[in-house]
Design a protein around this motif. Structure first.
Motif, PDB file in Angstrom:
ATOM      1  N   LEU A   1       0.824  -1.212   0.000  1.00 23.96           N
ATOM      2  CA  LEU A   1       0.000   0.000   0.000  1.00 23.96           C
ATOM      3  C   LEU A   1       0.860   1.265   0.000  1.00 23.96           C
ATOM      4  O   LEU A   1       0.360   2.349  -0.295  1.00 23.96           O
ATOM      5  CB  LEU A   1      -0.922   0.012   1.223  1.00 23.96           C
TER       6      LEU A   1
ATOM      7  N   GLN B   1      -4.677   7.835  -1.692  1.00 19.54           N
ATOM      8  CA  GLN B   1      -4.173   6.506  -1.331  1.00 19.54           C
ATOM      9  C   GLN B   1      -2.962   6.577  -0.401  1.00 19.54           C
ATOM     10  O   GLN B   1      -2.255   5.593  -0.218  1.00 19.54           O
ATOM     11  CB  GLN B   1      -3.786   5.747  -2.611  1.00 19.54           C
TER      12      GLN B   1
ATOM     13  N   PHE C   1       0.741   6.132  -7.013  1.00 19.93           N
ATOM     14  CA  PHE C   1      -0.499   6.259  -6.249  1.00 19.93           C
ATOM     15  C   PHE C   1      -0.964   7.710  -6.199  1.00 19.93           C
ATOM     16  O   PHE C   1      -0.195   8.629  -6.461  1.00 19.93           O
ATOM     17  CB  PHE C   1      -0.305   5.744  -4.819  1.00 19.93           C
TER      18      PHE C   1
END
Length: 273
Positions: free
Chosen positions: A169, A198, A194
């Motif tokens: 992530l 995010q 990203f």
């Protein structure tokens, strides 16, 4: 021995109330105590620092919500409130929720990163640490500008209680080239692919990384190391070159007087742009 925030507050109130009751004066003999005997930090008051565990502080920052500034400020204040500091009980009375405004560069404005804002806010209330307080702030800010963050080693990820799965992530760590949230997020977005929306895991780890490094600097200053002598505490060669003309007390020709140690060329690319 450690005490929690509620116990610490009770001690402060109890001590202060006793002092207030022992005098006929309208306010307590304690300068920072009100008429009801409640302690509050006053402008200019300084509290004693003691060495902390960098990883434990980083873990607490990672686990704390409320945005980057709150994560760092709350983590360090809470660790000091549960430390052996002579002022632990006073640290426990500090309303760390006040730091909640600093997320995403002050309520989403993309200005100074909340991690840096928190560092200044915390070090400003610390008692003199071998004359190195200002150097700690400078070293922390310069480190933020030039270091690939957040930390991503397996040891650090495990230490803060995160997982390898969550690393996906984050995407990639990046160099901010500035103390501003805007630059930090933009460079991370470019590196990771990203979007701003995010950034959750990345920014949680960034706060943990900054908390870790700030504690390291404070601990080194406490032990007597000259933080101001560290290369990372000084402006870059480019910024120093700008200061040669844009001085604080004198300038070159019609150059403006400027007070700043932050990176210049991130935004200012020269005199002909």
């Amino acid at each position: 021995m450690t005490i929690n925030r509620r116990q610490a507050l009770s001690q402060i109130i109890g001590i202060s109330t006793a002092a207030a009751g022992a005098t006929l004066m309208g306010t307590s003999a304690f300068a920072a105590t009100d008429e009801q005997g409640n302690y509050k930090l006053e402008l200019g008051e300084k509290l004693k620092y003691v060495p902390l565990d960098p990883m434990a502080t980083a873990k607490l920052a990672y686990e704390t919500g409320g945005g980057c500034m709150h994560q760092v400020f709350h983590a360090l204040v809470t660790m000091l409130a549960n430390s052996e500091s002579a002022d632990a009980a006073k640290f426990a009375t500090i309303p760390t929720a006040l730091a909640g405004y600093g997320w995403a560069g002050i309520v989403g404005q993309g200005t100074v990163c909340g991690n840096n804002n928190a560092t200044g806010m915390l070090v400003n209330i610390l008692d003199d640490i071998n004359g190195q307080n200002a150097a700690v702030i400078g070293a922390s800010f310069r480190y933020y500008e030039v270091t690939e963050l957040p930390f991503s080693s397996d040891e650090f990820v495990a230490g803060i209680g995160s997982t390898a799965e969550k690393t996906a992530l984050v995407g990639k760590s990046s160099v901010a080239n500035s103390i501003l949230c805007h630059s930090s997020i933009s460079n991370w977005s470019k590196a990771s692919g990203f979007t701003f929306s995010q950034k959750g895991e990345r920014c949680k780890r960034l706060s943990a990384s900054v908390a870790y490094h700030v504690v390291e600097l404070l601990n080194r200053a406490y032990k007597g190391e000259d933080i101001s002598a560290l290369p990372e505490s000084k402006p870059s060669s480019e910024a120093q070159a700008c200061q040669s003309c844009h001085g604080v007390e004198s300038t070159m020709g019609s150059a403006a007087s400027v007070k700043s140690d932050m990176e210049c060329t991130t935004c200012h690319t020269g005199h002909f742009n």
